[in-house]
Scaffold this active site. Structure first.
Site, mmCIF file in Angstrom:
data_model
loop_
_atom_site.group_PDB
_atom_site.id
_atom_site.type_symbol
_atom_site.label_atom_id
_atom_site.label_comp_id
_atom_site.label_asym_id
_atom_site.label_seq_id
_atom_site.Cartn_x
_atom_site.Cartn_y
_atom_site.Cartn_z
ATOM 1 N N SER A 135 0.858 -1.180 0.000
ATOM 2 C CA SER A 135 0.000 0.000 0.000
ATOM 3 C C SER A 135 0.897 1.233 0.000
ATOM 4 O O SER A 135 1.723 1.397 0.891
ATOM 5 C CB SER A 135 -0.883 -0.043 1.257
ATOM 6 O OG SER A 135 -1.626 1.140 1.385
ATOM 7 N N LYS A 161 -1.160 -0.892 -4.400
ATOM 8 C CA LYS A 161 -2.352 -0.123 -3.998
ATOM 9 C C LYS A 161 -1.934 1.321 -3.787
ATOM 10 O O LYS A 161 -1.011 1.594 -3.028
ATOM 11 C CB LYS A 161 -2.932 -0.725 -2.715
ATOM 12 C CG LYS A 161 -3.959 0.140 -2.007
ATOM 13 C CD LYS A 161 -4.682 -0.663 -0.945
ATOM 14 C CE LYS A 161 -4.749 0.067 0.373
ATOM 15 N NZ LYS A 161 -5.449 -0.737 1.401
ATOM 16 N N LYS A 163 -2.943 5.140 -2.588
ATOM 17 C CA LYS A 163 -3.879 5.976 -1.841
ATOM 18 C C LYS A 163 -4.264 7.156 -2.730
ATOM 19 O O LYS A 163 -3.397 7.749 -3.395
ATOM 20 C CB LYS A 163 -3.219 6.486 -0.560
ATOM 21 C CG LYS A 163 -2.946 5.388 0.452
ATOM 22 C CD LYS A 163 -4.246 4.839 1.027
ATOM 23 C CE LYS A 163 -3.968 3.798 2.091
ATOM 24 N NZ LYS A 163 -5.204 3.271 2.692
ATOM 25 N N ASP A 188 -7.177 3.219 -3.153
ATOM 26 C CA ASP A 188 -7.885 3.256 -1.870
ATOM 27 C C ASP A 188 -8.127 4.711 -1.484
ATOM 28 O O ASP A 188 -7.182 5.482 -1.309
ATOM 29 C CB ASP A 188 -7.042 2.544 -0.788
ATOM 30 C CG ASP A 188 -7.769 2.441 0.548
ATOM 31 O OD1 ASP A 188 -8.914 2.931 0.658
ATOM 32 O OD2 ASP A 188 -7.178 1.875 1.489
ATOM 33 N N GLU A 213 -11.102 0.890 -3.449
ATOM 34 C CA GLU A 213 -11.384 0.583 -2.046
ATOM 35 C C GLU A 213 -12.003 1.786 -1.345
ATOM 36 O O GLU A 213 -11.486 2.902 -1.441
ATOM 37 C CB GLU A 213 -10.063 0.165 -1.370
ATOM 38 C CG GLU A 213 -10.199 -0.268 0.073
ATOM 39 C CD GLU A 213 -8.875 -0.806 0.640
ATOM 40 O OE1 GLU A 213 -8.014 -1.265 -0.139
ATOM 41 O OE2 GLU A 213 -8.693 -0.747 1.861
ATOM 42 N N ASP A 238 -13.749 -1.534 3.068
ATOM 43 C CA ASP A 238 -12.793 -1.657 4.176
ATOM 44 C C ASP A 238 -13.473 -1.105 5.434
ATOM 45 O O ASP A 238 -14.097 -1.853 6.204
ATOM 46 C CB ASP A 238 -11.505 -0.897 3.801
ATOM 47 C CG ASP A 238 -10.487 -0.790 4.927
ATOM 48 O OD1 ASP A 238 -10.768 -1.272 6.043
ATOM 49 O OD2 ASP A 238 -9.396 -0.226 4.722
ATOM 50 N N LYS A 262 -9.677 -7.053 7.824
ATOM 51 C CA LYS A 262 -8.623 -6.784 8.800
ATOM 52 C C LYS A 262 -9.104 -7.348 10.123
ATOM 53 O O LYS A 262 -10.097 -6.858 10.673
ATOM 54 C CB LYS A 262 -8.399 -5.276 8.946
ATOM 55 C CG LYS A 262 -7.961 -4.579 7.669
ATOM 56 C CD LYS A 262 -7.861 -3.073 7.863
ATOM 57 C CE LYS A 262 -7.393 -2.389 6.588
ATOM 58 N NZ LYS A 262 -7.392 -0.915 6.695
ATOM 59 N N GLY A 290 -4.175 -4.425 6.124
ATOM 60 C CA GLY A 290 -3.221 -4.176 7.200
ATOM 61 C C GLY A 290 -3.488 -2.835 7.850
ATOM 62 O O GLY A 290 -4.248 -2.011 7.330
HETATM 63 O O1 OSB Z 1 -7.107 1.872 4.421
HETATM 64 O O2 OSB Z 1 -6.124 0.012 4.227
HETATM 65 C C1 OSB Z 1 -6.194 1.143 4.724
HETATM 66 C C2 OSB Z 1 -3.084 1.770 6.845
HETATM 67 C C3 OSB Z 1 -3.642 2.382 7.947
HETATM 68 C C4 OSB Z 1 -4.991 2.617 7.968
HETATM 69 C C5 OSB Z 1 -5.788 2.238 6.886
HETATM 70 C C6 OSB Z 1 -5.236 1.604 5.793
HETATM 71 C C7 OSB Z 1 -3.842 1.400 5.758
HETATM 72 C C8 OSB Z 1 -3.141 0.835 4.603
HETATM 73 C C9 OSB Z 1 -1.812 0.184 4.850
HETATM 74 O O3 OSB Z 1 -3.532 0.927 3.480
HETATM 75 C C10 OSB Z 1 -1.904 -1.289 4.979
HETATM 76 C C11 OSB Z 1 -0.647 -1.912 5.541
HETATM 77 O O4 OSB Z 1 0.301 -2.103 4.774
HETATM 78 O O5 OSB Z 1 -0.578 -2.182 6.751
HETATM 79 MG MG MG Z 2 -8.388 0.805 3.127
#
Ligand code: OSB
Ligand code: MG
Length: 368
Positions: A135, A161, A163, A188, A213, A238, A262, A290
């Site tokens: 991510s 992924k 953001k 995402d 996402e 999510d 998660k 994660g």
């Molecule tokens: O939206 O998936 C998410 C991290 C912190 C809070 C929300 C998210 C995330 C990530 C990172 O996208 C996922 C990871 O590598 O732990």
């Molecule tokens: Mg997410």
């Protein structure tokens, strides 16, 4: 099994670089760790709550409050019939799933260690190598982003992924898609859009994304359904999915077609197993997300993602993607785009107690 002792602590661990999403940016994690002792073994767990309420209403401080006041004091001296029954002493505690998950997952580790088996085996997963993606947080420019993506692809990550947020979306995604036409790519939004952004969201439909996402509000299932009806790209939920009940409603509404699971968000591994079964029975694609976990929380994600219903690469990156040095040995490492669980009992990695002590900011034990 009887739990003799519980120890809660907050550690602070700086990220190698700040991680920015549409709703906030994190540069240091304040992570709650729980250690349980019983029958000569110890179980570890981690709370995934973040420092601020930008992802979920729970934060490190609210979880600390709920854990120290309501969830953990009743544990020592209790006879536990299994990890799935750990909350029979506190069924009246509403919500606070991240706090609950920390306790529940510690019990899974404790239980697995008392049986001498890995957590993944207890879950019914295989010890197979897990295909993983990465991510990538919001970057200041497309050039830095392209460089980052190239680096992660070289390391072997099987899926990227990105953001996104209004102002950093279609053009940025297109730049990455143009440069890496074959890459498994997804976006995402962490709830940064509303239905008034429909024209913008429609433009993302032409970028060959695996999924988008959580584009809309964390409680806007109805709007997600309206959006999904308008897009070819599957929506992955999510934030919206805090429980199996949320998932059942989301699927009923066709508010999304892929699930990011998660365990920390849904209250632990028992609820994760129920969600996994529900998705598997309906061929709903599932992957393990994660929350910037340390090596302890990461271990549970690796264990869970070995279940057969996890058909897409998860957000389970190697320890070094986030940490200069992790708090477990061995650290989680990437090999040909996969991470493989160990065959050691419990979470399969050893918390580095000396380092954890050095990072600890507060600690309470029960009984004190
Ligand atoms: O939206 O998936 C998410 C991290 C912190 C809070 C929300 C998210 C995330 C990530 C990172 O996208 C996922 C990871 O590598 O732990
Ligand atoms: Mg997410």
């Amino acid at each position: 099994m009887k739990i003799d002792r519980a120890e809660l602590r907050e550690i602070r661990l700086p990220l190698r670089e700040p991680f920015a999403i549409s709703s906030g940016v994190w540069s240091e994690r304040r992570v709650i760790l729980l250690r349980l002792e019983g029958e000569g073994v110890e179980g570890w767990g981690e709370c995934v709550a973040a420092e601020d309420p930008s992802y979920s209403p729970e934060t490190t401080d609210t979880a600390w409050h709920v854990l120290t006041r309501f969830l953990v004091p009743g544990l020592p001296g209790r006879e536990i019939m299994g990890p799935a029954e750990v909350f029979t002493h506190a069924p009246w505690v509403r919500g606070n799933r991240m706090a609950k998950a920390a306790v529940e997952m510690s019990v899974w580790d404790l239980w697995a260690k008392s049986l001498g088996v890995p957590v993944w085996e207890l879950l019914g997963a295989s010890g197979r190598a897990i295909r993983v993606g990465v991510s990538v947080g919001l970057q200041s420019s497309d050039d830095t982003l392209l460089e980052k993506v190239e680096g992660y692809l070289k390391e072997g990550y099987a899926r990227i992924k990105l953001k996104i947020k209004p102002g950093r979306d279609v053009e940025m995604l297109r730049a990455v898609r143009d440069r890496f036409p074959e890459v498994s790519l997804m976006a995402d939004a962490n709830s940064a859009y509303t239905l008034s952004d429909l024209p913008r969201l429609r433009e993302m439909d032409d970028l060959d994304l695996m999924m988008i996402e959580q584009p809309l509000g964390h409680e806007d299932l109805l709007d997600h359904a309206t959006l999904q009806a308008d897009l070819r790209t599957p929506i992955c939920l999510d934030e919206s999915i805090r429980s199996l009940d949320d998932l059942r409603l989301a699927l009923h509404l066709d508010a999304g077609r892929i699930v990011n699971l998660k365990p920390g968000r849904v209250g632990g591994l028992a609820e994760s197993l129920r969600i996994h079964r529900h998705c598997s029975e309906r061929q709903i694609p599932l992957w393990c997300g994660g929350m910037l976990e340390t090596g302890i929380g990461r271990a549970f994600n690796v264990a869970l993602a070995g279940l057969p219903g996890f058909t897409l690469p998860g957000d389970i990156s190697a320890s070094r993607r986030y940490w200069e040095r992790d708090i477990v040995r061995p650290e989680w490492e990437l090999s040909s785009g996969t991470i493989t669980p160990t065959s050691e009992p419990g979470i399969g990695v050893e918390p580095d107690l000396e380092r954890i002590d050095a990072l600890t900011h507060r600690k309470v034990t029960f009984p004190d």
